[in-house]
Design a protein around this motif. Structure first.
Motif, PDB file in Angstrom:
ATOM      1  N   ASP A 168       0.832  -1.188   0.000  1.00 56.35           N
ATOM      2  CA  ASP A 168       0.000   0.000   0.000  1.00 56.35           C
ATOM      3  C   ASP A 168       0.881   1.258   0.000  1.00 56.35           C
ATOM      4  O   ASP A 168       1.869   1.340   0.723  1.00 56.35           O
ATOM      5  CB  ASP A 168      -0.911  -0.027   1.237  1.00 56.35           C
ATOM      6  N   GLN A 169       0.496   2.260  -0.796  1.00 59.11           N
ATOM      7  CA  GLN A 169       1.289   3.480  -0.954  1.00 59.11           C
ATOM      8  C   GLN A 169       1.528   4.195   0.378  1.00 59.11           C
ATOM      9  O   GLN A 169       2.619   4.683   0.647  1.00 59.11           O
ATOM     10  CB  GLN A 169       0.592   4.429  -1.949  1.00 59.11           C
ATOM     11  N   THR A 170       0.518   4.243   1.228  1.00 49.31           N
ATOM     12  CA  THR A 170       0.666   4.903   2.528  1.00 49.31           C
ATOM     13  C   THR A 170       1.702   4.197   3.385  1.00 49.31           C
ATOM     14  O   THR A 170       2.507   4.846   4.053  1.00 49.31           O
ATOM     15  CB  THR A 170      -0.696   4.922   3.266  1.00 49.31           C
ATOM     16  N   VAL A 171       1.693   2.884   3.348  1.00 51.09           N
ATOM     17  CA  VAL A 171       2.673   2.103   4.115  1.00 51.09           C
ATOM     18  C   VAL A 171       4.077   2.404   3.605  1.00 51.09           C
ATOM     19  O   VAL A 171       5.015   2.584   4.398  1.00 51.09           O
ATOM     20  CB  VAL A 171       2.364   0.594   4.028  1.00 51.09           C
ATOM     21  N   ASN A 196       5.149   5.893   4.822  1.00 49.92           N
ATOM     22  CA  ASN A 196       5.495   5.855   6.246  1.00 49.92           C
ATOM     23  C   ASN A 196       6.804   5.108   6.480  1.00 49.92           C
ATOM     24  O   ASN A 196       7.605   5.503   7.324  1.00 49.92           O
ATOM     25  CB  ASN A 196       4.362   5.216   7.048  1.00 49.92           C
ATOM     26  N   ALA A 197       7.025   4.048   5.729  1.00 57.34           N
ATOM     27  CA  ALA A 197       8.263   3.284   5.866  1.00 57.34           C
ATOM     28  C   ALA A 197       9.463   4.120   5.457  1.00 57.34           C
ATOM     29  O   ALA A 197      10.522   4.072   6.102  1.00 57.34           O
ATOM     30  CB  ALA A 197       8.191   2.009   5.024  1.00 57.34           C
ATOM     31  N   LYS A 198       9.312   4.910   4.403  1.00 58.49           N
ATOM     32  CA  LYS A 198      10.411   5.779   3.965  1.00 58.49           C
ATOM     33  C   LYS A 198      10.739   6.832   5.020  1.00 58.49           C
ATOM     34  O   LYS A 198      11.907   7.112   5.284  1.00 58.49           O
ATOM     35  CB  LYS A 198      10.061   6.447   2.638  1.00 58.49           C
ATOM     36  N   LYS A 199       9.703   7.416   5.624  1.00 54.41           N
ATOM     37  CA  LYS A 199       9.927   8.402   6.699  1.00 54.41           C
ATOM     38  C   LYS A 199      10.640   7.755   7.880  1.00 54.41           C
ATOM     39  O   LYS A 199      11.592   8.309   8.429  1.00 54.41           O
ATOM     40  CB  LYS A 199       8.593   9.003   7.149  1.00 54.41           C
ATOM     41  N   TYR A 200      10.151   6.586   8.263  1.00 52.83           N
ATOM     42  CA  TYR A 200      10.763   5.868   9.392  1.00 52.83           C
ATOM     43  C   TYR A 200      12.219   5.519   9.076  1.00 52.83           C
ATOM     44  O   TYR A 200      13.102   5.713   9.902  1.00 52.83           O
ATOM     45  CB  TYR A 200       9.966   4.606   9.706  1.00 52.83           C
TER      46      TYR A 200
END
Length: 84
Positions: free
Chosen positions: A10-13, A16-20
């Motif tokens: 999912d694009q949102t995941v 968020n993973a990239k930010k993390y």
């Protein structure tokens, strides 16, 4: 040796993973690798348990320890008691 892997997530995941990953100063690939490595080591532990002898299997878990107590702490305390 590294191999490329394509995942559908999912694009949102992904965002968020990239930010993390950026906050952790790691790549998303490294995070996924570490996660997969951790779950595969838990599988290895299960296999190790299954290869225990019957008497050892029977003894596993008979000693109950407080949830916050670590095996390393118990060992350290026992060695200190023995040698000090």
């Amino acid at each position: 040796m590294y191999t490329k892997l394509t995942l559908s997530i999912d694009q949102t995941v992904i965002e968020n993973a990239k930010k993390y990953a950026k906050d952790q100063k790691r790549s998303v690939s490294k995070l996924v690798e570490e996660y997969l490595s951790s779950i595969s080591s838990s599988v290895d532990k299960k296999i190790e348990y299954l290869t225990l002898g019957p008497i050892t299997k029977e003894l596993v878990g008979i000693i109950k320890v407080n949830g916050h107590t670590d095996y390393q702490d118990i060992l350290t305390d026992a060695l200190m008691e023995k040698y000090l």
